[in-house]
Design a protein around this motif. Sequence first.
Motif, mmCIF file in Angstrom:
data_model
loop_
_atom_site.group_PDB
_atom_site.id
_atom_site.type_symbol
_atom_site.label_atom_id
_atom_site.label_comp_id
_atom_site.label_asym_id
_atom_site.label_seq_id
_atom_site.Cartn_x
_atom_site.Cartn_y
_atom_site.Cartn_z
ATOM 1 N N GLY A 231 -6.114 5.581 -0.881
ATOM 2 C CA GLY A 231 -5.203 4.551 -1.355
ATOM 3 C C GLY A 231 -5.356 4.216 -2.824
ATOM 4 N N LYS B 117 -1.055 6.610 -5.263
ATOM 5 C CA LYS B 117 0.093 6.607 -4.349
ATOM 6 C C LYS B 117 0.931 7.857 -4.576
ATOM 7 C CE LYS B 117 3.922 3.771 -2.659
ATOM 8 N NZ LYS B 117 3.525 3.986 -1.253
ATOM 9 N N LYS C 280 3.256 10.263 3.896
ATOM 10 C CA LYS C 280 2.493 9.210 4.563
ATOM 11 C C LYS C 280 1.035 9.618 4.733
ATOM 12 C CE LYS C 280 6.474 7.541 7.239
ATOM 13 N NZ LYS C 280 6.994 7.285 8.605
ATOM 14 N N GLU D 239 -1.378 3.521 9.081
ATOM 15 C CA GLU D 239 -0.732 4.034 7.877
ATOM 16 C C GLU D 239 -1.163 3.228 6.658
ATOM 17 O OE1 GLU D 239 3.683 4.972 5.948
ATOM 18 O OE2 GLU D 239 3.521 4.287 8.041
ATOM 19 N N ILE D 240 -1.659 3.937 5.655
ATOM 20 C CA ILE D 240 -2.102 3.287 4.427
ATOM 21 C C ILE D 240 -0.877 2.903 3.599
ATOM 22 C CG2 ILE D 240 -3.501 3.539 2.339
ATOM 23 C CD1 ILE D 240 -4.984 3.472 5.103
ATOM 24 N N GLY D 241 -0.905 1.666 3.089
ATOM 25 C CA GLY D 241 0.225 1.154 2.333
ATOM 26 C C GLY D 241 1.127 0.270 3.162
ATOM 27 N N LYS D 242 0.866 0.196 4.461
ATOM 28 C CA LYS D 242 1.638 -0.695 5.331
ATOM 29 C C LYS D 242 0.791 -1.936 5.633
ATOM 30 C CE LYS D 242 5.603 1.410 5.792
ATOM 31 N NZ LYS D 242 6.171 1.892 7.022
ATOM 32 N N ASP E 155 -3.789 -1.510 2.217
ATOM 33 C CA ASP E 155 -3.629 -0.610 1.070
ATOM 34 C C ASP E 155 -4.810 0.336 0.924
ATOM 35 O OD1 ASP E 155 -1.159 -1.627 0.292
ATOM 36 O OD2 ASP E 155 -2.099 -3.268 -0.827
#
Length: 221
Positions: A51, A54, A59, A66-69, A72
């Motif tokens: 993370g 980006k 995904k 899920e990273i970023g949901k 982070d």
Amino acid sequence: MNSIRLENISLAFKGKQIFGNLNLKIKKGETIGIIGANGVGKSVLFKIICGLEKANSGKVFINDTEIGKKEDFPRNIGILINEPTFIPIYSGIKNLLLLSEINHIIDENEVRECMVKVGLDPDNKTILKNYSLGMKKKLAICQAIMEDQSIILLDEPFNGLDFSTMSDIRSILDALKKEGKTIVLTSHHQNDLDSFCDKLYFIDNQNLIVFTDELREKYFS
């Protein structure tokens, strides 16, 4: 269960394509090696997984999250990318104790135990700038494993080491493998990873491909 899953990762820097629709699945407890020349994106790939970078598209899933949901930065990952930012005028243990204060999940005794585990003396007062390369590498690995992380990412852990220190680090990694950790290593020398990894991948044409005997003959014979 997959510890790490990358789906259709694409990334470009300043018009230069680094990855294009890259996919990878790493099962829990697997040891994976990623081979590639300097500059092909091995460190960048680790940053995407953690993370810290980006991707333009695609995904990243860590333990099916899920990273970023929802988060982070994935939990329970230990990472060594390039050289960690240690404070050169502090001793090894003082550096690690400062890092341990970020998450507050281990105490000084656990930091000391980890240093002993990697072959360092926690009572050694030598400041970091006077450490040998091998000692620095062991300290860097210690910061990546001291919180008992289940996933360990080590970028070029054998780079520049003499035979004795390389053997020491292999022993550390063997112990982590036996503990069931998921381990991902990079190198630009396939000999570093051959005997240790369950699978080898090669970064080629902005993607990851399984490292075959044909590739071995083409690039390393």
